[in-house]
Every structure is written in C-alpha cells, then in structure tokens.
Scaffold this active site. Structure first.
Site, PDB file in Angstrom:
ATOM      1  N   LYS A  10       0.823  -1.210   0.000  1.00  0.00           N
ATOM      2  CA  LYS A  10       0.000   0.000   0.000  1.00  0.00           C
ATOM      3  C   LYS A  10       0.866   1.273   0.000  1.00  0.00           C
ATOM      4  O   LYS A  10       2.097   1.196   0.171  1.00  0.00           O
ATOM      5  CB  LYS A  10      -0.908  -0.033   1.236  1.00  0.00           C
ATOM      6  N   TYR A  50     -12.504  -2.699  -2.849  1.00  0.00           N
ATOM      7  CA  TYR A  50     -13.041  -2.714  -1.488  1.00  0.00           C
ATOM      8  C   TYR A  50     -14.571  -2.689  -1.492  1.00  0.00           C
ATOM      9  O   TYR A  50     -15.179  -2.054  -0.616  1.00  0.00           O
ATOM     10  CB  TYR A  50     -12.482  -1.537  -0.701  1.00  0.00           C
ATOM     11  N   ASN A 113      -1.686  -0.177   7.328  1.00  0.00           N
ATOM     12  CA  ASN A 113      -1.204  -1.504   7.743  1.00  0.00           C
ATOM     13  C   ASN A 113      -0.348  -2.156   6.667  1.00  0.00           C
ATOM     14  O   ASN A 113      -0.188  -3.377   6.634  1.00  0.00           O
ATOM     15  CB  ASN A 113      -2.373  -2.392   8.188  1.00  0.00           C
ATOM     16  N   HIS A 116      -2.019  -5.440   1.820  1.00  0.00           N
ATOM     17  CA  HIS A 116      -3.307  -6.128   1.704  1.00  0.00           C
ATOM     18  C   HIS A 116      -3.055  -7.508   1.119  1.00  0.00           C
ATOM     19  O   HIS A 116      -2.191  -7.669   0.263  1.00  0.00           O
ATOM     20  CB  HIS A 116      -4.246  -5.365   0.760  1.00  0.00           C
ATOM     21  N   GLU A 127      -9.937 -10.466  -7.046  1.00  0.00           N
ATOM     22  CA  GLU A 127      -8.991  -9.355  -6.905  1.00  0.00           C
ATOM     23  C   GLU A 127      -7.855  -9.442  -7.930  1.00  0.00           C
ATOM     24  O   GLU A 127      -7.426  -8.419  -8.469  1.00  0.00           O
ATOM     25  CB  GLU A 127      -8.423  -9.346  -5.487  1.00  0.00           C
TER      26      GLU A 127
END
Ligand code: CMP
Length: 154
Positions: A10, A50, A113, A116, A127
């Site tokens: 990310k 998402y 975080n 993913h 995805e």
C-alpha cells in the site's frame, strides 16, 4: 493446494521504502512472485477492490489513503498461499498484530497496515482479475523448487 493470492504493497509501504523488505519476506518463505506491477489506484478501482467496505464509515478515509500514492500489486503463488500470507501479515490493526508478523514488525495503525492480501480463494480470483490480465502471469517451474519441499508435498 497450489494457489495464488493478490498482495498489495500500500501507499504507506511505498512511501516508507519498505517494499524490498516486505517482498524479501515472501521470497524467503519460498513463495513465487508470478506477476508484479506498480500503479496508482483510481477511486473507481478502489470501490471495486473494497466493494464490501464501500458502505462502511471508514471507507472515505480508506479510499483517500489507497489512492494517495502509488502501490505495488503482486500475484504470489504457493501451497495454501491465501492462508499463509494472511498469517504472515498478522492482524489487520498493526497495534494488535503479533511481533514477528509483517504488520506486527512494521505497522502501528489500522489503516496504514502496509499490505493487503486476499482473504479467501474466491477473493483472490476476483482481486487478481482487477489488477492483472492472463498475459501478465509469468508462471514457470523454478529450478529451486526441489530445494524448498519434497515432491509429495505438492
Ligand atoms: P485490508 O486488508 O486492505 O482490507 C480493508 C482495509 O480497510 C484494511 O486492510 C484496513 O486498511 C482498512 N480498515 C479496516 N477496518 C478499518 C477501520 N475500522 N477503520 C479504518 N480502516 C479500516
């Protein structure tokens, strides 16, 4: 079972120059990176990726974050790799992630975080198709495979 999972490094991972360290952990574990690209997530792609979170209160902040800077998308292949990578990442919130996991070692945030990874094989199929076309996958038998596991392990 041989599987593929989508992994995203990310914006926080790219900004913090942690890409190499995170990719190294997947390589050290013996997983195969079979596709990789750097890109900027658009708001439309964020909503597709998402989809299950779009109606949640935190979604606007999540979209702002994930579209804020480039990311790196990887297709990672290996035995039981969907579960394995989730285990390697640790809990979603870096504050709760066990030390020794990627988030446990590098993140102190729920949103930032770092990484993913697909949470099921169904998610992985969906995805991966958002980020890669069939021709993007470089799928070949690596010479090192016999040094990583016995033939009867898959
Ligand atoms: P990820 O594994 O990419 O899946 C959804 C993301 O939404 C998650 O990592 C976090 O970055 C983010 N997220 C999940 N829950 C929350 C929350 N309660 N508040 C803010 N961000 C969240």
């Amino acid at each position: 079972m041989m599987q593929r999972s989508l992994v995203l490094l990310k914006p926080d991972c790219v900004e913090r120059r942690l890409m190499g360290q995170i990719i190294s952990r997947f390589e050290a574990k013996g997983l195969d990176i079979v596709a990789m690209k750097m890109l900027r997530v658009t708001p439309e792609l964020a909503r597709q990726h998402y989809a299950e979170h779009v109606s949640k209160p935190f979604y606007p902040s999540l979209e702002k974050f994930i579209t804020s800077a480039p990311i790196v998308a990887l297709a990672v292949q290996g035995l039981d790799v969907v579960r394995l990578i989730r285990d390697m990442l640790g809990a979603t919130n870096g504050l709760n992630a066990t030390p020794g996991t990627i988030r446990g070692d590098y993140s102190s945030s729920r949103q930032m975080n770092l990484v993913h990874a697909s949470d099921s094989q169904e998610s992985a199929h969906r995805e991966l198709a958002l980020y890669f076309s069939d021709g993007d996958f470089c799928d070949h038998e690596l010479l090192i495979t016999p040094a990583l596991r016995a033939e009867d392990e898959g």
